[in-house]
Design an enzyme around this catalytic site. Structure first.
Site, PDB file in Angstrom:
ATOM      1  N   LYS A  46     -16.176   2.689  -0.357  1.00 15.75           N
ATOM      2  CA  LYS A  46     -14.736   2.665   0.105  1.00 15.75           C
ATOM      3  C   LYS A  46     -13.855   3.092   0.161  1.00 15.75           C
ATOM      4  O   LYS A  46     -13.998   3.904  -1.222  1.00 15.75           O
ATOM      5  CB  LYS A  46     -14.760   1.520  -0.489  1.00 15.75           C
ATOM      6  CG  LYS A  46     -14.295   0.833  -1.747  1.00 15.75           C
ATOM      7  CD  LYS A  46     -14.896   0.084  -2.614  1.00 15.75           C
ATOM      8  CE  LYS A  46     -14.039   0.078  -4.205  1.00 15.75           C
ATOM      9  NZ  LYS A  46     -14.533  -1.750  -5.278  1.00 15.75           N
ATOM     10  N   ARG A 144     -11.058 -14.074  -7.136  1.00 15.83           N
ATOM     11  CA  ARG A 144     -11.007 -12.986  -5.877  1.00 15.83           C
ATOM     12  C   ARG A 144     -11.409 -13.377  -5.116  1.00 15.83           C
ATOM     13  O   ARG A 144     -11.601 -13.945  -4.397  1.00 15.83           O
ATOM     14  CB  ARG A 144     -10.941 -11.703  -6.884  1.00 15.83           C
ATOM     15  CG  ARG A 144     -10.397 -10.281  -6.005  1.00 15.83           C
ATOM     16  CD  ARG A 144     -10.270  -9.691  -6.924  1.00 15.83           C
ATOM     17  NE  ARG A 144     -11.654  -8.531  -6.207  1.00 15.83           N
ATOM     18  CZ  ARG A 144     -11.858  -7.294  -6.668  1.00 15.83           C
ATOM     19  NH1 ARG A 144     -11.292  -6.752  -7.696  1.00 15.83           N
ATOM     20  NH2 ARG A 144     -13.456  -7.416  -7.052  1.00 15.83           N
ATOM     21  N   TYR A 272      15.727  14.535  -9.517  1.00 13.18           N
ATOM     22  CA  TYR A 272      16.928  13.558  -8.957  1.00 13.18           C
ATOM     23  C   TYR A 272      17.252  13.013 -10.872  1.00 13.18           C
ATOM     24  O   TYR A 272      16.537  12.636 -11.337  1.00 13.18           O
ATOM     25  CB  TYR A 272      16.101  13.040  -8.136  1.00 13.18           C
ATOM     26  CG  TYR A 272      15.821  12.781  -7.332  1.00 13.18           C
ATOM     27  CD1 TYR A 272      17.262  13.656  -6.294  1.00 13.18           C
ATOM     28  CD2 TYR A 272      14.874  13.046  -6.262  1.00 13.18           C
ATOM     29  CE1 TYR A 272      16.961  13.785  -5.084  1.00 13.18           C
ATOM     30  CE2 TYR A 272      14.239  13.353  -4.937  1.00 13.18           C
ATOM     31  CZ  TYR A 272      15.004  13.893  -4.109  1.00 13.18           C
ATOM     32  OH  TYR A 272      16.013  14.563  -2.923  1.00 13.18           O
ATOM     33  N   MET A 320       9.216  13.195  -4.053  1.00 15.44           N
ATOM     34  CA  MET A 320       7.867  13.365  -2.732  1.00 15.44           C
ATOM     35  C   MET A 320       7.085  13.874  -2.501  1.00 15.44           C
ATOM     36  O   MET A 320       5.922  14.276  -2.137  1.00 15.44           O
ATOM     37  CB  MET A 320       9.329  12.690  -1.758  1.00 15.44           C
ATOM     38  CG  MET A 320       7.552  12.353  -0.870  1.00 15.44           C
ATOM     39  SD  MET A 320       8.554  11.718   1.101  1.00 15.44           S
ATOM     40  CE  MET A 320       9.193  10.499   0.473  1.00 15.44           C
TER      41      MET A 320
HETATM   42  C1  PLP Z   1     -15.393  -1.552  -5.861  1.00 16.78           C
HETATM   43  C2  PLP Z   1     -16.348  -2.399  -5.997  1.00 16.78           C
HETATM   44  C3  PLP Z   1     -17.934  -2.116  -6.518  1.00 16.78           C
HETATM   45  C4  PLP Z   1     -17.846  -0.418  -7.106  1.00 16.78           C
HETATM   46  O1  PLP Z   1     -17.185  -0.779  -8.468  1.00 16.78           O
HETATM   47  P1  PLP Z   1     -17.318   0.832  -9.081  1.00 16.78           P
HETATM   48  O2  PLP Z   1     -16.575   0.233 -10.648  1.00 16.78           O
HETATM   49  O3  PLP Z   1     -16.663   1.807  -8.801  1.00 16.78           O
HETATM   50  O4  PLP Z   1     -18.933   1.419  -9.584  1.00 16.78           O
HETATM   51  C5  PLP Z   1     -19.118  -3.344  -6.491  1.00 16.78           C
HETATM   52  N1  PLP Z   1     -18.304  -4.255  -5.995  1.00 16.78           N
HETATM   53  C6  PLP Z   1     -17.292  -4.289  -5.536  1.00 16.78           C
HETATM   54  C7  PLP Z   1     -17.859  -5.934  -5.124  1.00 16.78           C
HETATM   55  C8  PLP Z   1     -16.544  -3.641  -5.199  1.00 16.78           C
HETATM   56  O5  PLP Z   1     -15.536  -4.110  -4.608  1.00 16.78           O
END
Ligand code: PLP
Length: 397
Positions: A46, A144, A272, A320
């Site tokens: 992801k 969640r 800044y 930035m």
């Molecule tokens: C991102 C995620 C993972 C992977 O987690 P890591 O700690 O990065 O290995 C596994 N399961 C779910 C549901 C996730 O959202």
């Protein structure tokens, strides 16, 4: 990754900031994690493969020990399929109003955390004329994603009916642990036991084919009792161990050229708001990377970079587009290359240090690089070549 046409990545030959991605490190990490996992290994790619490149991480992981891929969005799953990747892909985060038909048609496995999701996925399967491959998602303690214990039995029963009628196949049962980065935390046993109850309910509903998966990187490395049939690892692939127990290889190096170097007297306000005022005469280097490029603004005043082998502090607020470095008396010149972060082999700051300076996580740092940063990919050796070189090593006197 198939990117929208408006995301223009600079040519690596241009002299701007550059991210080097070391796929050999990702190959090594994958093999270590596949070796630790009691069952099979799902590579979670992801967020553009945790910022390292969706397709590069996916193909490297599949070549070196992972047997399936995991993503959150349907868009990521479809990008993998469009690129010709045929391995199992699970997508687990969509609203029930999503159009699941293209994903079902492409054989993408889908998580169902609620009856609403299950119905939407079943309707897509009916429309496409092929059974959807479903993982029922249980909330094992994050409040969640995933179904609560109250909703779970009904979800399992409905899924079992659909499964029996051939409208979908329940191929997985999944949960996730809230505190796996702290192996001793009692919440982990609570999460594992909750998952066992969810699984028992699903089995009692007749969902026998489903494979169980609970562990992400930290639990894969520290808690074999959480492994079940499959471990879902993302962070570990790119060298991040949230449990801090295992040496993994970082796969990213960020370098940038000095745009300018100037001498300033003591008492000079920098950047800044003049949040830093020089205490002595010094030399200031300017780097063309700022928070839009992934230098966390929250690291302002704490970050360090490596210039000609020496650690130099960043000064003032990160802007930035730019960050100022205190070069002291280093004879650095405009155009010289600065290492902002990397594996640490040459003394450069690591992703973990940048995470600490910005009061965040390595995950946050590696997924934060912007589109102006050019990328250079260093390929991994193929498994066959590895086998040959391992033989070479063994046959040496
Ligand atoms: C991102 C995620 C993972 C992977 O987690 P890591 O700690 O990065 O290995 C596994 N399961 C779910 C549901 C996730 O959202």
């Amino acid at each position: 990754m198939t990117e929208p046409a408006h995301v223009v990545r600079p040519e690596p030959s241009l002299p701007g900031p550059r991210l080097e991605i070391d796929l050999e490190a990702i190959a090594d990490n994958t093999r270590l994690l596949a070796d630790r996992a009691r069952g099979s290994l799902m590579a979670v790619v992801k967020a553009d493969g945790f910022g390292h490149g969706l397709l590069d991480v996916a193909t490297t992981a599949l070549t070196h020990g992972a047997t399936s891929l995991g993503v959150t969005s349907l868009g990521e799953a479809m990008a993998l399929r469009s690129a010709g990747i045929a391995a199992p892909v699970l997508s687990w985060l969509s609203p029930p109003t999503a159009d699941f038909r293209p994903a079902v048609a492409a054989g993408v496995e889908l998580a169902a955390p609620s009856l609403e999701h299950l119905r939407a996925i079943r309707a897509a399967a009916d429309a496409v004329g092929r059974p959807a491959l479903v993982h029922l998602h249980a909330d094992t303690g994050l409040a969640r994603d995933g179904a609560s214990p109250d909703a779970w039995q009904q979800l399992c029963q409905a899924a079992a009916v659909d499964h029996g009628r051939g409208r979908l196949r329940v191929v997985g049962l999944m949960g996730h642990l809230a505190c796996a980065d702290r192996p001793g935390d009692p919440a982990n046993a609570v999460g594992r036991e909750a998952f066992a109850r969810f699984v028992a309910t699903a089995r009692a509903a007749g969902l026998d084919e489903a494979r169980c998966h609970l562990a992400a990187t930290a639990a894969t490395l520290t808690d074999p009792s959480s492994h079940h049939d499959l471990c879902r690892v993302g962070a570990g692939l790119v060298g991040i161990d949230p449990s801090g127990t295992t040496m993994l290889r970082s796969a990213m190096t960020l370098r940038a050229p000095l745009v300018s170097v100037r001498s300033v007297p003591a008492g000079t306000g920098v950047g800044y708001g003049h949040t830093h005022v020089t205490e002595r005469r010094t030399s200031l280097g300017l780097l063309p990377v700022g928070y839009a490029d992934g230098i966390p603004r929250s690291s302002s005043g704490r970050g360090e970079v490596l210039v000609h082998g020496r650690r130099c502090r960043t000064l003032g607020l990160v802007s930035m587009d730019q960050t100022v470095v205190d070069l002291g008396d280093l004879p650095a010149r405009p155009g010289d290359t600065v290492t902002v972060m990397g594996p640490g082999d040459d003394g450069e700051p690591t992703v973990t240090e940048w995470a600490a300076w910005s009061q965040s996580l390595p995950h946050d740092v590696v997924t934060g690089f912007g589109p102006r940063v050019a990328r250079t990919i260093h390929a991994a050796r193929s498994p066959r070549l590895r086998a040959v070189s391992a033989l070479d090593v063994r046959s040496r006197p």
